[in-house]
Design a protein around this motif. Structure first.
Motif, PDB file in Angstrom:
ATOM      1  N   THR A 169      39.640  37.708  55.122  1.00  0.00           N
ATOM      2  CA  THR A 169      38.535  38.818  54.595  1.00  0.00           C
ATOM      3  C   THR A 169      38.201  37.938  53.818  1.00  0.00           C
ATOM      4  O   THR A 169      38.529  37.180  53.099  1.00  0.00           O
ATOM      5  N   GLY A 170      36.938  38.723  53.320  1.00  0.00           N
ATOM      6  CA  GLY A 170      36.201  37.936  52.278  1.00  0.00           C
ATOM      7  C   GLY A 170      35.199  38.248  51.215  1.00  0.00           C
ATOM      8  O   GLY A 170      34.900  39.937  52.359  1.00  0.00           O
ATOM      9  N   ILE A 171      34.881  39.140  50.123  1.00  0.00           N
ATOM     10  CA  ILE A 171      34.381  40.119  49.788  1.00  0.00           C
ATOM     11  C   ILE A 171      32.786  39.222  48.377  1.00  0.00           C
ATOM     12  O   ILE A 171      33.875  38.951  48.058  1.00  0.00           O
ATOM     13  N   ASN A 329      39.335  28.985  60.168  1.00  0.00           N
ATOM     14  CA  ASN A 329      39.195  29.226  61.767  1.00  0.00           C
ATOM     15  C   ASN A 329      39.950  30.454  62.216  1.00  0.00           C
ATOM     16  O   ASN A 329      40.697  30.259  63.160  1.00  0.00           O
ATOM     17  N   ASN A 330      39.985  31.393  61.918  1.00  0.00           N
ATOM     18  CA  ASN A 330      41.388  32.110  61.828  1.00  0.00           C
ATOM     19  C   ASN A 330      39.859  33.571  62.482  1.00  0.00           C
ATOM     20  O   ASN A 330      40.707  34.315  62.983  1.00  0.00           O
ATOM     21  N   GLY A 331      38.674  33.235  62.497  1.00  0.00           N
ATOM     22  CA  GLY A 331      38.212  35.376  62.297  1.00  0.00           C
ATOM     23  C   GLY A 331      37.823  35.400  61.137  1.00  0.00           C
ATOM     24  O   GLY A 331      39.244  35.599  60.048  1.00  0.00           O
ATOM     25  N   PHE A 332      37.052  35.893  60.786  1.00  0.00           N
ATOM     26  CA  PHE A 332      36.958  36.623  59.734  1.00  0.00           C
ATOM     27  C   PHE A 332      36.173  38.228  59.471  1.00  0.00           C
ATOM     28  O   PHE A 332      35.200  38.635  60.622  1.00  0.00           O
ATOM     29  N   PHE A 333      36.313  38.455  57.952  1.00  0.00           N
ATOM     30  CA  PHE A 333      35.802  40.056  58.594  1.00  0.00           C
ATOM     31  C   PHE A 333      35.050  39.746  56.626  1.00  0.00           C
ATOM     32  O   PHE A 333      35.822  39.604  55.866  1.00  0.00           O
ATOM     33  N   LEU A 334      34.025  39.587  56.310  1.00  0.00           N
ATOM     34  CA  LEU A 334      32.934  38.855  55.404  1.00  0.00           C
ATOM     35  C   LEU A 334      32.214  40.377  55.300  1.00  0.00           C
ATOM     36  O   LEU A 334      31.227  40.896  56.063  1.00  0.00           O
ATOM     37  N   LEU A 335      32.080  41.624  53.378  1.00  0.00           N
ATOM     38  CA  LEU A 335      31.435  42.180  52.576  1.00  0.00           C
ATOM     39  C   LEU A 335      30.418  41.813  52.121  1.00  0.00           C
ATOM     40  O   LEU A 335      30.763  40.615  51.292  1.00  0.00           O
ATOM     41  N   VAL A 336      29.571  41.520  52.040  1.00  0.00           N
ATOM     42  CA  VAL A 336      28.132  40.826  50.920  1.00  0.00           C
ATOM     43  C   VAL A 336      27.490  41.843  50.712  1.00  0.00           C
ATOM     44  O   VAL A 336      26.544  42.267  51.732  1.00  0.00           O
TER      45      VAL A 336
END
Length: 603
Positions: A169-171, A329-336
């Motif tokens: 995950t990332g923001i 390479n685990n798949g992700f959710f990213l909020l920008v």
């Protein structure tokens, strides 16, 4: 011949910029009847060719334009085109060419017109909430610290669901990373202003501040990449104290605590504070990345210090975060989040708001080039609107920041196209028994810091939000779930269904009629991802080894086979201002970058 007739018909999907001549007055010539006929037919062909992508999303990227209501979106579309020398009205922002769009109702549980914290709780956590509360259900009222500490009232976000499914995950934000939008991904707070301990006050005694939650609690401390502003709330400010930003009083430096936590858990963490340091990060040797590029919010793009010692742009941050997450390479959710659109509108500064929206547009376009839309859902939306309006009857192509050309029959003065119903730009005076407004011809209405006139006076940065619906645009797996007027909290549920996580972890079965895209079989269940039910589905035939995966799933299979290395050309075309129909094969050959007709035959 049959192949070329079909290609000519679908050629309208591949939009080209038509060069128009300029009149003596500098405005672009207006289109004739045939143009509008061709435009409608091309749009109809595109609509008839849209297919649904029922794949399970490996990745989900959400772009949030804070305050980017319908009016701001329309104005930015025109502004973008006019910056490029066109009339502007006929153009598109990148997301406006996505195949699916809908409207979202933004009201809070207790407010007709919302704030950013409760709206973020809705679209990220799937539950509508009370005004100014974060990550809490409606049982918790504003300022109720005791209730907010009860975990039964906590609303986990899609970021939490992603982590539970083994995804990274990332923001990324241009605001403080503890501000309302990013905070809703990880925090539970009865007041959005409790960003650090210095703002807790008497009502917040016993509650953990938002910055501390990010560093010390799940899911915050497990977010792989965090990029934005907010050093001061972490106790790590590098400049003079900003009294308008929360000030830590406990003496802690949360950036050091964040780094220590990564080291103690056997991971490599990297903390960076400027563009040069961000670009120097070795993605392969970094498990966690924290970048805080300002003591408070990052600068508006037009004020940003460019260079290694300055702060990165939203696009730079988003691309770095994307590459970081793709590396794992685990798949992700990213909020920008393009968060400063909102701040400019709160100050009645339309040009700054439009500049920030164009920055978001450029960021979305750049990210789209780096992802596979066969397995990545991309969503673009806003949390709420503002009270800016596009008014008067300006001529086509008139500067969106300019004066309409109309004259008020009451006071004999003109007015600008963009105005506000409230805010600091009211600028009125009293002459006898009359209220007199400023003549906009006496001001530089196109200046970056020109405040548009407002009807109701308010202090700087105090213009209010608007309560109308906002739009949402989507592309990628299950993007067709956005298709009408929805409640705002539906967004989290639709994204979760796309990725088979959270509330859909055990309930994302695709129906028998679902279609999967070329070379994209349904994912197999793993130990780190929830079981995916695929009853009644047929696995699509695999393509040749190493076959390129298409990035434009809404095109016909015929055109998709012809695209190959022309993807960038199509992406550029999707945002252009005019279209034409194709009447001869050479037109389409030129469009596809080919000197001769393709040798393959249609089947």
């Amino acid at each position: 011949m049959r192949m070329w007739k079909t290609l000519i018909w679908y050629g309208g999907l591949l939009l080209l910029l038509i060069t128009t001549t300029t009149t003596q007055g500098g405005r672009r010539e207006l289109e004739a009847r045939q143009h509008w006929w061709d435009l409608a037919q091309n749009e109809l062909a595109a609509a008839l060719n849209v297919r649904q992508n029922w794949n399970v999303a490996k990745n989900v990227i959400m772009f949030l334009g804070d305050g980017m209501g319908i009016t701001a979106n329309t104005a930015a579309r025109i502004y973008k085109g006019q910056k490029e020398g066109r009339n502007g009205e006929e153009g598109y922002l990148t997301w406006e060419r996505f195949p699916n769009a809908a409207l979202l109702k933004t009201y809070n549980v207790d407010k007709q017109v919302p704030d950013s914290a409760a709206t973020a709780t809705a679209y990220l956590c799937g539950v509508k909430a009370n005004y100014y509360t974060l990550g809490l259900d409606p049982e918790v009222m504003l300022g109720d610290c005791a209730a907010s500490r009860n975990s039964i009232y906590h609303t986990p976000s899609i970021l939490t669901w992603a982590q539970e499914a083994g995804m990274d995950t990332g923001i990324v934000t241009t605001t403080r990373v503890t501000h309302a939008t990013p905070a809703a991904t990880y925090a539970h707070s009865a007041h959005r202003n409790w960003e650090c301990d210095g703002n807790l006050g008497e009502k917040g005694v016993g509650c953990m501040d938002i910055a501390d939650q990010l560093v010390s609690e799940n899911p915050g401390k497990n977010i792989k990449v965090i990029l934005g502003g907010g050093r001061q709330v972490f106790g790590a400010g590098l400049g003079s104290v900003d009294n308008d930003t929360c000030i830590r009083t406990d003496g802690r430096d949360l950036t050091k605590e964040w780094l220590e936590d990564k080291t103690n858990s056997g991971h490599t963490g990297r903390y960076v504070t400027n563009t040069g340091e961000l670009h120097s990060v070795d993605l392969e040797d970094t498990d966690y990345l924290l970048g805080l590029f300002a003591d408070s919010h990052t600068s508006f793009e037009v004020d940003r210090l460019v260079g290694p010692s300055g702060a990165p742009s939203l696009k730079e941050m988003a691309l770095k975060a994307l590459k970081f997450l793709q590396e794992k390479n685990n798949g992700f959710f990213l909020l920008v989040e393009g968060g400063r659109i909102d701040h400019a509108l709160h100050d009645n500064l339309p040009r700054r708001a439009l500049e920030e929206t164009v920055v978001l547009d450029n960021t979305v376009a750049a990210v789209l080039k780096e992802v596979d839309l066969e397995d990545t859902m991309v969503v673009v939306t806003a949390d709420h609107s503002h009270v800016m309006t596009i008014n008067g009857y300006p001529d086509r192509g008139n500067d969106i920041l300019g004066i309409t050309g109309d004259i008020s029959k009451i006071d004999g003065l003109p007015y600008t196209t963009l105005m506000f119903t409230n805010g600091p730009g009211y600028n009125y005076a009293i002459e006898g028994d009359k209220v007199v407004r400023q003549d906009p011809r006496d001001a530089n209405v196109k200046h970056m810091d020109y405040r548009s006139q407002a009807a109701v006076p308010a202090y700087p940065l105090s213009e209010t939000h608007g309560g109308e619906d906002v739009a949402i645009w989507a592309v990628g797996p299950m993007s067709h779930l956005f298709h009408r007027t929805h409640e705002q909290h539906y967004v989290a549920h639709a994204m979760a269904y796309s990725a088979c996580i959270g509330p859909s972890a055990d309930n994302c079965e695709r129906p028998a009629h679902a279609s999967f895209t070329k070379d994209r079989a349904p994912p197999k269940p793993t130990t780190t991802h929830p079981t995916i039910l695929l009853h009644g589905l047929r696995k699509p035939k695999s393509g040749p080894a190493g076959a390129a995966k298409p990035k434009f799933p809404t095109l016909s299979s015929i055109l998709q086979d012809l695209l190959d290395d022309n993807e960038q050309k199509i992406m550029t075309a999707l945002g252009t201002e005019s279209v034409r129909s194709y009447s001869i094969a050479s037109d389409l050959q030129k469009l596809l970058g080919r000197r001769s007709a393709p040798s393959r035959r249609m089947v």
